[in-house]
Design a protein around this motif. Structure first.
Motif, PDB file in Angstrom:
ATOM      1  N   LYS B 432       0.802  -1.223   0.000  1.00 42.91           N
ATOM      2  CA  LYS B 432       0.000   0.000   0.000  1.00 42.91           C
ATOM      3  C   LYS B 432       0.835   1.273   0.000  1.00 42.91           C
ATOM      4  CE  LYS B 432      -3.524  -2.733   0.303  1.00 42.91           C
ATOM      5  NZ  LYS B 432      -4.378  -2.961  -0.882  1.00 42.91           N
ATOM      6  N   ARG B 433       2.124   1.135  -0.343  1.00 42.60           N
ATOM      7  CA  ARG B 433       3.005   2.302  -0.247  1.00 42.60           C
ATOM      8  C   ARG B 433       2.575   3.436  -1.172  1.00 42.60           C
ATOM      9  NH1 ARG B 433       8.534  -0.136  -1.528  1.00 42.60           N
ATOM     10  NH2 ARG B 433       7.148  -1.035  -3.084  1.00 42.60           N
ATOM     11  N   GLU B 434       2.184   3.055  -2.391  1.00 46.37           N
ATOM     12  CA  GLU B 434       1.736   4.057  -3.356  1.00 46.37           C
ATOM     13  C   GLU B 434       0.577   4.880  -2.784  1.00 46.37           C
ATOM     14  OE1 GLU B 434       0.123   2.054  -6.725  1.00 46.37           O
ATOM     15  OE2 GLU B 434      -0.886   3.848  -7.504  1.00 46.37           O
ATOM     16  N   PHE B 435      -0.333   4.168  -2.117  1.00 48.04           N
ATOM     17  CA  PHE B 435      -1.529   4.853  -1.615  1.00 48.04           C
ATOM     18  C   PHE B 435      -1.224   5.687  -0.376  1.00 48.04           C
ATOM     19  CE2 PHE B 435      -3.057   0.954  -3.816  1.00 48.04           C
ATOM     20  CZ  PHE B 435      -3.585   1.596  -4.932  1.00 48.04           C
ATOM     21  N   LEU B 436      -0.231   5.258   0.412  1.00 45.66           N
ATOM     22  CA  LEU B 436       0.172   6.078   1.554  1.00 45.66           C
ATOM     23  C   LEU B 436       0.709   7.416   1.066  1.00 45.66           C
ATOM     24  CD1 LEU B 436       0.707   6.545   4.593  1.00 45.66           C
ATOM     25  CD2 LEU B 436       2.993   5.586   4.233  1.00 45.66           C
ATOM     26  N   GLU B 437       1.547   7.368   0.070  1.00 45.33           N
ATOM     27  CA  GLU B 437       2.154   8.610  -0.424  1.00 45.33           C
ATOM     28  C   GLU B 437       1.073   9.554  -0.954  1.00 45.33           C
ATOM     29  OE1 GLU B 437       5.958   8.345  -1.851  1.00 45.33           O
ATOM     30  OE2 GLU B 437       6.097  10.500  -2.251  1.00 45.33           O
ATOM     31  N   GLN B 438       0.107   8.984  -1.688  1.00 50.10           N
ATOM     32  CA  GLN B 438      -0.981   9.817  -2.208  1.00 50.10           C
ATOM     33  C   GLN B 438      -1.811  10.423  -1.076  1.00 50.10           C
ATOM     34  OE1 GLN B 438      -3.161   7.268  -4.870  1.00 50.10           O
ATOM     35  NE2 GLN B 438      -1.426   7.059  -6.256  1.00 50.10           N
ATOM     36  N   SER B 439      -2.020   9.620  -0.036  1.00 49.75           N
ATOM     37  CA  SER B 439      -2.915  10.057   1.031  1.00 49.75           C
ATOM     38  C   SER B 439      -2.231  11.005   2.014  1.00 49.75           C
ATOM     39  CB  SER B 439      -3.445   8.820   1.766  1.00 49.75           C
ATOM     40  OG  SER B 439      -4.045   9.174   2.971  1.00 49.75           O
ATOM     41  N   ALA B 440      -1.048  10.631   2.465  1.00 56.05           N
ATOM     42  CA  ALA B 440      -0.377  11.430   3.495  1.00 56.05           C
ATOM     43  C   ALA B 440       0.337  12.639   2.895  1.00 56.05           C
ATOM     44  CB  ALA B 440       0.623  10.565   4.257  1.00 56.05           C
ATOM     45  N   GLY B 441       0.690  12.559   1.606  1.00 56.96           N
ATOM     46  CA  GLY B 441       1.395  13.667   0.974  1.00 56.96           C
ATOM     47  C   GLY B 441       2.897  13.467   1.017  1.00 56.96           C
ATOM     48  N   ALA B 442       3.575  14.116   0.076  1.00 52.74           N
ATOM     49  CA  ALA B 442       5.011  13.912  -0.081  1.00 52.74           C
ATOM     50  C   ALA B 442       5.791  14.360   1.150  1.00 52.74           C
ATOM     51  CB  ALA B 442       5.501  14.655  -1.318  1.00 52.74           C
ATOM     52  N   LYS B 443       5.361  15.458   1.782  1.00 49.92           N
ATOM     53  CA  LYS B 443       6.138  15.981   2.910  1.00 49.92           C
ATOM     54  C   LYS B 443       6.097  15.030   4.102  1.00 49.92           C
ATOM     55  CE  LYS B 443       8.719  18.575   5.244  1.00 49.92           C
ATOM     56  NZ  LYS B 443      10.085  18.910   4.842  1.00 49.92           N
ATOM     57  N   ALA B 444       4.895  14.532   4.428  1.00 45.39           N
ATOM     58  CA  ALA B 444       4.788  13.601   5.558  1.00 45.39           C
ATOM     59  C   ALA B 444       5.631  12.355   5.294  1.00 45.39           C
ATOM     60  CB  ALA B 444       3.329  13.220   5.805  1.00 45.39           C
ATOM     61  N   VAL B 445       5.580  11.858   4.064  1.00 45.85           N
ATOM     62  CA  VAL B 445       6.364  10.653   3.750  1.00 45.85           C
ATOM     63  C   VAL B 445       7.861  10.968   3.806  1.00 45.85           C
ATOM     64  CG1 VAL B 445       6.870   8.943   1.965  1.00 45.85           C
ATOM     65  CG2 VAL B 445       4.499   9.548   2.467  1.00 45.85           C
ATOM     66  N   SER B 446       8.231  12.172   3.411  1.00 46.46           N
ATOM     67  CA  SER B 446       9.657  12.501   3.481  1.00 46.46           C
ATOM     68  C   SER B 446      10.124  12.622   4.940  1.00 46.46           C
ATOM     69  CB  SER B 446       9.965  13.741   2.635  1.00 46.46           C
ATOM     70  OG  SER B 446      10.352  14.823   3.434  1.00 46.46           O
ATOM     71  N   LEU B 447       9.265  13.109   5.841  1.00 45.46           N
ATOM     72  CA  LEU B 447       9.616  13.099   7.269  1.00 45.46           C
ATOM     73  C   LEU B 447       9.778  11.660   7.762  1.00 45.46           C
ATOM     74  CD1 LEU B 447       7.197  15.851   8.693  1.00 45.46           C
ATOM     75  CD2 LEU B 447       9.680  16.033   8.452  1.00 45.46           C
ATOM     76  N   MET B 448       8.865  10.778   7.322  1.00 44.97           N
ATOM     77  CA  MET B 448       8.969   9.363   7.734  1.00 44.97           C
ATOM     78  C   MET B 448      10.300   8.768   7.257  1.00 44.97           C
ATOM     79  SD  MET B 448       5.094   7.919   7.081  1.00 44.97           S
ATOM     80  CE  MET B 448       3.683   8.976   7.463  1.00 44.97           C
ATOM     81  N   ARG B 449      10.669   9.093   6.026  1.00 39.03           N
ATOM     82  CA  ARG B 449      11.941   8.567   5.499  1.00 39.03           C
ATOM     83  C   ARG B 449      13.124   9.101   6.293  1.00 39.03           C
ATOM     84  NH1 ARG B 449       9.814   9.294  -0.456  1.00 39.03           N
ATOM     85  NH2 ARG B 449       8.701   7.304  -0.596  1.00 39.03           N
ATOM     86  N   GLY B 450      13.035  10.368   6.692  1.00 39.09           N
ATOM     87  CA  GLY B 450      14.090  10.956   7.515  1.00 39.09           C
ATOM     88  C   GLY B 450      14.207  10.221   8.847  1.00 39.09           C
ATOM     89  N   ILE B 451      13.070   9.928   9.454  1.00 34.81           N
ATOM     90  CA  ILE B 451      13.063   9.191  10.732  1.00 34.81           C
ATOM     91  C   ILE B 451      13.646   7.795  10.527  1.00 34.81           C
ATOM     92  CG2 ILE B 451      11.540   8.151  12.453  1.00 34.81           C
ATOM     93  CD1 ILE B 451       9.660  10.624  11.961  1.00 34.81           C
ATOM     94  N   LYS B 452      13.244   7.173   9.435  1.00 36.44           N
ATOM     95  CA  LYS B 452      13.780   5.839   9.113  1.00 36.44           C
ATOM     96  C   LYS B 452      15.317   5.880   9.070  1.00 36.44           C
ATOM     97  CE  LYS B 452      14.141   1.692   7.010  1.00 36.44           C
ATOM     98  NZ  LYS B 452      14.022   0.438   7.774  1.00 36.44           N
ATOM     99  N   ARG B 453      15.871   6.907   8.441  1.00 34.25           N
ATOM    100  CA  ARG B 453      17.339   6.996   8.327  1.00 34.25           C
ATOM    101  C   ARG B 453      18.000   7.202   9.693  1.00 34.25           C
ATOM    102  NH1 ARG B 453      16.097   9.465   3.358  1.00 34.25           N
ATOM    103  NH2 ARG B 453      15.954  11.505   4.363  1.00 34.25           N
ATOM    104  N   VAL B 454      17.315   7.910  10.585  1.00 34.46           N
ATOM    105  CA  VAL B 454      17.869   8.115  11.925  1.00 34.46           C
ATOM    106  C   VAL B 454      18.000   6.785  12.659  1.00 34.46           C
ATOM    107  CG1 VAL B 454      17.394   9.131  14.203  1.00 34.46           C
ATOM    108  CG2 VAL B 454      17.026  10.492  12.129  1.00 34.46           C
ATOM    109  N   PHE B 455      16.987   5.952  12.543  1.00 39.66           N
ATOM    110  CA  PHE B 455      17.005   4.661  13.239  1.00 39.66           C
ATOM    111  C   PHE B 455      17.857   3.626  12.506  1.00 39.66           C
ATOM    112  CE2 PHE B 455      13.910   4.557  16.767  1.00 39.66           C
ATOM    113  CZ  PHE B 455      13.385   5.832  16.649  1.00 39.66           C
ATOM    114  N   ASP B 456      17.840   3.690  11.204  1.00 39.08           N
ATOM    115  CA  ASP B 456      18.367   2.583  10.389  1.00 39.08           C
ATOM    116  C   ASP B 456      19.139   3.141   9.202  1.00 39.08           C
ATOM    117  OD1 ASP B 456      18.735   0.118   9.188  1.00 39.08           O
ATOM    118  OD2 ASP B 456      16.678  -0.051   8.447  1.00 39.08           O
ATOM    119  N   PRO B 457      20.330   3.736   9.480  1.00 39.20           N
ATOM    120  CA  PRO B 457      21.050   4.447   8.412  1.00 39.20           C
ATOM    121  C   PRO B 457      21.392   3.555   7.215  1.00 39.20           C
ATOM    122  CG  PRO B 457      22.349   4.370  10.463  1.00 39.20           C
ATOM    123  CD  PRO B 457      20.977   3.870  10.787  1.00 39.20           C
TER     124      PRO B 457
END
Lengths: 467, 467
Positions: B432-457
């Motif tokens: 459902k990744r495609e639909f998350l990006e459409q629903s939450a918006g690019a900025k929210a997903v980019s924050l999630m990716r940033g958090i992911k990198r903090v935990f799991d570089p």
């Protein structure tokens, strides 16, 4: 530490252009109140360079975008009722006064939500809900706090035993990021498993990741009947020992507050009003609610019996609104009552497992004897959240600083050893950062700093706070 | 996309050294079950290169530290009951089977907590609590799911109307970071305002930030009495329209499930057991609980009257344990019943505001007519969480792919327009990744990716999932 830029003439012109002439104050125009919160020592007051009153998210957005570009520190401010300097501009710069964004925007009866602006006061939100026969449960001692501040610290308050904390009542948030982007997080939905919960990350982040400009709160049915029980015990430890026993039954009290006799006397003095009783050394104050008088009566008879079995001297039942208001307004004045007892003080807002409160209070008593400082406390005993106040009285500054740090360190160490946390509801702010690092550990704090950088790469938002 | 390393002989030696000979399987030794979850299409199965069964946090720690150094992808796995491929090793690599870490470690009666390992099954946790006259409320349809999986998706289930979701019952977590470090988050405390809530960030992160190796769950008193009401309505929309009305009263039902007659028939067929009634087009199934039979009787009389006022055909009351078990086990078999109706299917787990369920179902009906695909659904109507299944039947693959994507996109778009979210409780996973990006918006997903990198570089933990 990052270096920030001082605010200059052209910055002030920009703020004025965005928010209007009367909403931008500088220098001496700013009231001294904005240099402190409810517990800032005189010596630590810091004034913002500029105070801007905002009244819409779009202004917040333009100001944050600008501040990020110009590397100007920004401190969001609600009612300034915090106790750890979370809303004090420790790096100077721009303070955003959100108190005028106090609208109660929409009651949605079908979804049982209330949409509010961040400056709305807890007392107003609660009253609005009750006028519509609905209930917003979180009830911090400070009812004149703003909802934005309560969300920022995940405030809990007195009714958390049965109803939980602010986090449990925030369905959605509108937030402005340091880049100026506006995000909608969550919504009028009861479940959500759509990526990382950014909403839950913002709650409790003390204005360091984003500024809340709107909140969708969850309401519940208003309980038809509420009763309070004031229960004197011969001493503090026997009162506290009763708490886990009271919570193990089938009846979930709304609140289980612990208080000592001399704190009640201090609150009486502050309010100029009498409490129903202050003769005992220690008290539990319980609250019960339900859908009918009969239900609640059955419950309080059961609870009263349990109290007497656990060594209570007596049980005073308050079932009229008037008598309950008298008790709870006295309870709400504890902090002010203690402040009025002394010259200056600092507080420790630890939370420990309920089963460990006794051990924590024993440590507190031992420290009081060792240190010769007066220590006063009251507690949300039903959820393990203790408010401990160390009083300066007439001790000289140097001795005070030293003794205070020793006592604080010992209290936080004890809480950690008991599986507790640095703060139950007041947050870390500026004052408790050292203790957060000791308690949470270097790795957890380094993850927090990493998250901070993701949201706020220039570090302009409420700098010097939390982590 | 990041490039990972394939697992080599010396890696397998290390795994064996850490976990023991019998706990490391490779190639054909691994059961095909580990290549899919409950909804993975045949064409999308992916096998891990190595399957390692772990039985303590220390092993998880050593394996993750190693995998980070060697850039080997790691997929945590519980019972594999997910529906969005969250526990499928889409990049191959190492799969960590946590199902043997299934201990129920400690019941703490004073603090009302239960400490469990991640592999413990929901049904076992619930039964253990009930055996001690306590209650763990979250009740997903899939009771054989593991608590680790439920925490990873913030599962909600049927009792969320009154009791909330998994997040509300997780007091503390032990997690292993991709670097191998072990962190304790939260604890046996009821309040917490000590820095960003890393615990709440991990909950719902689908094993992409850290691996849960222990959880401290909150328990509540076990309700003495429970009653279920099966309420037939002439059609789906009139049943759904009744829901907000039922929820606005003073009585908070535990569960309000919506179901269609032909889904009941499918579940009957799958189970080989009869439901009390399947003659109507649509049903609400309500559950009420309370401290006494009298309390619950008074409540269900009130609720039954409201149902009849909102157009119900009848109200069947089930007050014996046996009859309730029959109804709820049929309810639990809906997914399997629908699966047995068709060749292949995909699901949509949207959540919308309760007031918008009618509009969403109207869209679903319109799409069914336009697309000529069969669509079946049931819903946790009391919390707005709908489970919609699009059935392939005997349609050819190419048409199916195309039509499925059209229908899914339209459903998610409608949910977003109604203020809803992509997933109420099943998560985003791989599907459902495609639909998350459409629903939450690019900025929210980019924050999630940033958090992911903090935990799991190095991006080794459950790669290809969520964001």
């Amino acid at each position: 530490m990052r270096s920030f830029n001082k605010i200059e003439e052209n910055d002030i012109s920009f703020f004025t252009q965005v928010c209007g002439e009367g909403n931008v104050l500088i220098g001496d125009e700013i009231s001294e109140d904005f240099g402190r919160d409810e517990m800032t020592p005189e010596s630590m007051r810091v004034m913002p360079e500029v105070l801007v009153t905002v009244d819409q998210a779009n202004q917040v957005s333009r100001l944050l975008e600008y501040a990020t570009q110009k590397r100007i520190p920004v401190t969001p401010r609600g009612q300034g009722t915090g106790l750890v300097m979370g809303s004090v501009a420790v790096h100077g710069g721009l303070m955003l006064d959100l108190s005028k964004m106090d609208g109660i925007l929409e009651l949605d009866r079908e979804n049982l939500t209330l949409t509010v602006e961040p400056g709305a006061l807890i007392m107003d939100i609660r009253a609005f809900a009750e006028a519509h026969d609905l209930f917003y449960p979180p009830m911090p001692g400070e009812q004149s706090a703003s909802i934005g501040g309560n969300i920022s610290t995940n405030a809990g308050g007195m009714k958390a035993v049965k109803y939980g904390v602010t986090r449990d009542y925030v369905r959605g948030l509108e937030v402005v990021l340091p880049t100026g982007e506006i995000l909608q997080l969550g919504g009028k939905v009861a479940k959500n498993s759509s990526g990382y919960s950014l909403k839950d990350l913002i709650i409790g982040s003390e204005g360091t990741l984003a500024i809340v400009t709107k909140a969708i709160l969850r309401l519940v049915p208003n309980p038809a009947c509420t009763v309070s029980l004031l229960v004197p015990y011969p001493d503090a430890l026997s009162a506290i020992r009763a708490v886990p026993i009271l919570l193990q039954g089938k009846i979930m009290p709304v609140a289980v507050e612990f208080m000592e006799g001399d704190v009640i006397v201090a609150a009486e003095r502050y309010l100029g009003k009498k409490f129903p009783d202050h003769s005992a050394e220690a008290y539990l104050l319980l609250s019960l609610d339900g859908r009918s008088k009969d239900d609640v009566e059955r419950d309080y008879e059961h609870i009263a019996t349990t109290c007497l079995h656990t060594g209570a001297i007596d049980v005073f039942i308050s079932d009229t609104q008037e008598r309950q208001d008298a008790i709870w307004s006295a309870r709400g004045a504890f902090l002010e009552g203690i402040k009025a007892m002394t010259t200056e003080m600092d507080e420790c807002d630890v939370v420990v497992p309920i089963s460990k409160i006794v051990e924590f209070l024993e440590e507190k008593q031992a420290l009081e004897q060792q240190s010769s400082l007066r220590i006063r406390s009251f507690a949300h005993a039903g959820d393990g959240n203790l408010h401990v106040y160390i009083l300066k009285d007439d001790i000289d500054d140097a001795t005070w600083e030293k003794q205070l740090h020793l006592v604080m360190s010992a209290l936080y160490r004890k809480a950690r050893d008991l599986g507790g946390k640095v703060s139950g509801e007041h947050g870390i702010g500026f004052m408790k950062r050292e203790f957060l690092e000791q308690s949470a550990g270097a790795k957890a704090v380094s993850l927090m700093r990493g998250i901070k950088r993701v949201f706020d790469p220039e570090g302009i938002l409420n700098p010097g706070k939390v982590c």
